[in-house]
Design a protein around this motif. Structure first.
Motif, PDB file in Angstrom:
ATOM      1  N   ARG B 189      32.742  58.318  10.906  1.00  0.00           N
ATOM      2  CA  ARG B 189      31.917  58.812  12.322  1.00  0.00           C
ATOM      3  C   ARG B 189      32.248  60.055  12.393  1.00  0.00           C
ATOM      4  N   PRO B 190      31.771  60.987  12.332  1.00  0.00           N
ATOM      5  CA  PRO B 190      32.678  62.647  12.398  1.00  0.00           C
ATOM      6  C   PRO B 190      32.593  62.298  14.286  1.00  0.00           C
ATOM      7  N   ASP B 191      31.234  61.877  14.822  1.00  0.00           N
ATOM      8  CA  ASP B 191      31.219  61.896  15.895  1.00  0.00           C
ATOM      9  C   ASP B 191      32.625  60.989  17.181  1.00  0.00           C
ATOM     10  N   LEU B 192      32.965  60.279  15.955  1.00  0.00           N
ATOM     11  CA  LEU B 192      34.693  59.501  17.105  1.00  0.00           C
ATOM     12  C   LEU B 192      36.138  59.991  16.545  1.00  0.00           C
ATOM     13  N   GLY B 193      35.477  61.473  15.795  1.00  0.00           N
ATOM     14  CA  GLY B 193      36.859  61.943  14.913  1.00  0.00           C
ATOM     15  C   GLY B 193      37.737  61.340  14.225  1.00  0.00           C
TER      16      GLY B 193
ATOM     17  N   LEU D 262      32.758  59.727  27.220  1.00  0.00           N
ATOM     18  CA  LEU D 262      33.849  60.207  25.998  1.00  0.00           C
ATOM     19  C   LEU D 262      35.083  58.875  26.513  1.00  0.00           C
ATOM     20  N   ALA D 263      34.848  58.543  27.124  1.00  0.00           N
ATOM     21  CA  ALA D 263      35.653  56.895  26.917  1.00  0.00           C
ATOM     22  C   ALA D 263      34.756  55.642  25.623  1.00  0.00           C
ATOM     23  N   ASP D 264      34.138  56.048  25.908  1.00  0.00           N
ATOM     24  CA  ASP D 264      33.538  55.196  25.008  1.00  0.00           C
ATOM     25  C   ASP D 264      33.824  55.315  23.750  1.00  0.00           C
ATOM     26  N   ASP D 265      33.221  56.731  23.427  1.00  0.00           N
ATOM     27  CA  ASP D 265      33.921  57.537  21.945  1.00  0.00           C
ATOM     28  C   ASP D 265      35.300  56.928  21.660  1.00  0.00           C
ATOM     29  N   LEU D 266      36.482  57.308  22.626  1.00  0.00           N
ATOM     30  CA  LEU D 266      38.195  56.892  22.106  1.00  0.00           C
ATOM     31  C   LEU D 266      38.189  55.628  22.105  1.00  0.00           C
ATOM     32  N   ARG D 267      37.606  54.598  23.175  1.00  0.00           N
ATOM     33  CA  ARG D 267      37.517  53.011  22.940  1.00  0.00           C
ATOM     34  C   ARG D 267      37.405  52.665  21.536  1.00  0.00           C
ATOM     35  N   GLU D 268      35.698  53.526  20.910  1.00  0.00           N
ATOM     36  CA  GLU D 268      35.276  53.173  19.781  1.00  0.00           C
ATOM     37  C   GLU D 268      35.954  53.706  18.539  1.00  0.00           C
ATOM     38  N   ALA D 269      36.111  55.171  18.970  1.00  0.00           N
ATOM     39  CA  ALA D 269      37.359  55.395  17.299  1.00  0.00           C
ATOM     40  C   ALA D 269      38.602  54.007  17.272  1.00  0.00           C
ATOM     41  N   MET D 270      39.176  54.031  18.230  1.00  0.00           N
ATOM     42  CA  MET D 270      40.376  53.565  18.642  1.00  0.00           C
ATOM     43  C   MET D 270      40.631  51.478  17.814  1.00  0.00           C
ATOM     44  N   ALA D 271      38.802  50.932  18.182  1.00  0.00           N
ATOM     45  CA  ALA D 271      38.346  49.868  17.443  1.00  0.00           C
ATOM     46  C   ALA D 271      38.493  50.332  15.760  1.00  0.00           C
ATOM     47  N   VAL D 272      37.458  51.167  15.220  1.00  0.00           N
ATOM     48  CA  VAL D 272      37.009  50.753  14.161  1.00  0.00           C
ATOM     49  C   VAL D 272      37.969  51.245  13.259  1.00  0.00           C
TER      50      VAL D 272
END
Lengths: 289, 289, 289, 289
Positions: B189-193, D262-272
């Protein structure tokens, strides 16, 4: 061999291309005029360490003469010659033209047609033969086809043989054991995901050459093959361990760069690094830039 | 595991993509015709190690038939099928069309709808099912939602299951322990880092496969998933440890590249490297180019 | 020296360019105004650590004056001066113009003409001389030509001498042993496949300087030479160990960047990293970015 | 600390940028809705770990309100405010507007004007202050100027202080010892050849935070500063050890990307990756891609 972990279940070495390599000048310098570019394979000596082949189209006899006149070894494409001529006579005619100029000439063929065509070339008094393919091994295993046993076949020929390409220590070593006078190093099929960056392929084959020399007392020539078009790349190949370089004949015939430019550059590279012959130049310190 | 220090307080391993990997020819070569591309998962054998899914749009039944005819496993998108049809009958109809051609077919669903939809697919006599998401773990923890327990659910299904994507040794191992016949490797998920370069993800999962085999006696199939569109990339994935590769169905259906080209390239890659089957090809030496 | 294996038969170190290097701020900061950029070689002190030479065309006397006025050392091209003038008188005239401005001036010549031309320059009261070539060694070996013995010749001159370029520990050390006041570091011939990335060349010469200092008690100046055009690059060169930098005079004369900008940038780099003089700045922590 | 030899006389560590870092999913996954993005510094809690500053132009009061409403900490540019207003009254007026919206607000100033301006801001009831410069150290040494002693000055202020940027273990540690509630990590001056790639700067400061915590029992917040504009980059900064991130206010105010994305992406990054709060997310495994 320093392995890099790709992941927990697979590792691999890092490979380097000739363009990754730069040669470090030693504490001596020389005059370019004192640099000797000559290369010897079996009984033949060439003014330059260059084998000129037709890579995109078959080498014409005229170009073969120019390659020879400029000091390189021309390699005729035997399969193309046979295909063009009705019978085998034309092969002899072409060779005769080149030999009339008092030049050495070689003939190349793929492994699959080596047994069929090479004896004709030898009969027509070619000086050397080359068995060439993108990837050639000493041990081709086939269920259905009857492939040439290189170990027997190469020793049966009356002229020196070059064979390749190969791209690893073990494949180089086994090709050397066929009795070939030289092996062609470089076996790249990026379209298949297969290949070894050329500087690494040469350096691996160099180690195989040392072992083969130790085991047999025979020094097998390494002819580097790859996208080499400049004196800088020839210099890098030699510094990695190559004895000579196989290039498209156009690199030698010119017009740009021509063999003269390439020889001048190689001579100057050797001179500024302090070397006077190719064998010593193989010892030059190199750096990954 | 060689860790690289990012800074004094954080380290990490280096990851490699399939494009970083090149396969080193061994000292043998083979005939391309002797290379066997067949892949077996559970009781099913496929002529090619390819799973054809619809990645950008749902796979049509017609394309699914082509994927199957060309030797791959087609994966229908169960959620799209259900959404298009008023009731569940259409799912059965589509499957019937494919099965009428005497082909194997799978159905894919996201973890969130697996419990709801997969039993219907099994009832409709799908051959395999896949539980697929960008990142899927064996242990999804949720405060509010009641998510499927994969360990119980997968064992409750009467057909072989593929599940993923995953991208590390531990996540692969835990997915294997759900009883899945195969796991999908690749969670980018490169969009999420977030993500692991694919060659490293496969090689890590390969080590998990060894451990799982040692613990349970079960060999879990690794299906690599990523931006794979050529035979060279399939070859690299297999050499890193993949048993099969999941591609967009268009890569198999064609027109460019089509399954035939891809199979030819893979077969030739195996042949020039000296291998005759995919399991042996996993042992090929690789290099970071 | 960490060697990287290119292949089994050849290894090499990794080289780094100035652009690979970034300077790490220390735990102190300073005022830019407190940074002292002065550089001393032999008895001469310069406001800035810059040697201004004509790299593409010979330095004009007018530009030489500007280089001097802005704090650098101008290097006249002795061969060009002699070629332009009928006799040697013009050399003296040009030097006189610069010395009339109460500025220091140097004269550069290639190794091949050093014996012939440098004594005239010294007679004309040049302050320093430079023996410059792309790659210059202390031990030039020639079959036919009678080349200068630098060890004898340099000690015979009555003015401080700079000599180079060189690009390795041993070549730097041997040039230092000629008695030169400074050596020029950087010997790049990418057209020949020869060269050492500049940051590595400087750092290697730095180690040679330490050894030479230990052996002789003499601190030999390192003048880095390469494609340096900004304060950032000068800063990186100094942090790697350079005492001064040789640039094309246009970098000093301007208009863009001019010596003032370059000095301001260098001063600010030193200040934000916490250093007040160039010798201390050589100790700055650096990072490969 | 693994040092790389640049040359025999100089070594350095390798630095990594946030874009070099990718986060590895753990064996767990979570619901994005379960991810808590809140960040606490001193007594203040923010819904998002974002400090919104005006980097190219001063932050307007309107934008400051939006930054606060979207959960971030707005940082007013005190010097710009003072310059715009005739007297100091306007500072109070602007702050009053923001505080009227029941939002926290900070005021930033450069080290050179901290002593002059910050007391006024504190008097005007700003919630936090920031002493910001490209490179700020705890020990500024000056021959002529009387610079602020941060150790004394920061402790004298009645509000929490952020100070930076810094870019190494020792400079971070010394800034922490001034009693600052948070330090700004990131000190890049590529125009001067000075700087540390941000992932490395954060990871070094993280180690300093551990030592400072061990020595004092105080956990100092790390606010990463650099060219951060996406949730992926915020995620990478946090995974390297950052507690919060300083961005240009436009990144929060929008339109593209806006704080919500940005918050959605960060939240999803943490979740996955399987994490529910930022402190745990700092432990995420990372890889150099």
């Amino acid at each position: 061999m320093a392995e890099i972990e790709i992941g927990r279940g697979k590792s691999g070495r890092r490979g380097f291309d000739l363009t990754d390599v730069t040669i470090v000048p030693s504490r001596r310098t020389r005059d370019p005029g004192d640099a000797d570019l000559s290369w010897k394979i079996d009984a033949y000596r060439f003014a330059m360490p260059l084998v000129g082949a037709g890579t995109e189209q078959a080498l014409s006899t005229d170009d073969a003469v120019v390659v020879g006149e400029r000091g390189g070894l021309p390699l005729l494409d035997l399969e193309a010659l046979v295909a063009e001529s009705a019978g085998r006579d034309e092969v002899g005619e072409q060779l005769a033209k080149i030999k009339a100029a008092d030049l050495r000439v070689g003939a190349a063929v793929s492994p699959g047609r080596a047994v069929e065509l090479l004896p004709r070339a030898v009969e027509a008094e070619v000086d050397m033969v080359a068995i060439l393919g993108p990837v050639v091994s000493a041990e081709h295993v086939s269920v259905n086809n009857d492939r040439v046993n290189l170990k027997t076949f190469i020793r049966s020929l009356d002229v020196p043989v070059m064979v390749g390409g190969c791209a690893s220590y073990s494949s180089a070593l086994h090709l050397m054991r066929t009795g070939a006078a030289g092996i062609v190093v470089g076996a790249d099929r990026p379209d298949l995901g297969v290949g070894v960056p050329l500087a690494t392929a040469i350096a691996d084959a160099r180690a195989a050459r040392v072992r083969h020399l130790d085991e047999t007392g025979v020094y097998c020539q390494l002819i580097a093959r790859g996208p080499i078009t400049s004196g800088a790349q020839v210099a890098a190949a030699v510094a990695c361990g190559a004895d000579a370089v196989m290039v498209d004949a156009s690199v030698i015939v010119g017009p740009d760069p021509s063999a003269e430019d390439l020889a001048d550059d190689l001579r100057e590279a050797m001179a500024v690094c302090g070397y006077t012959n190719l064998k010593d130049f193989q010892k030059a310190e190199v750096m990954i830039g």
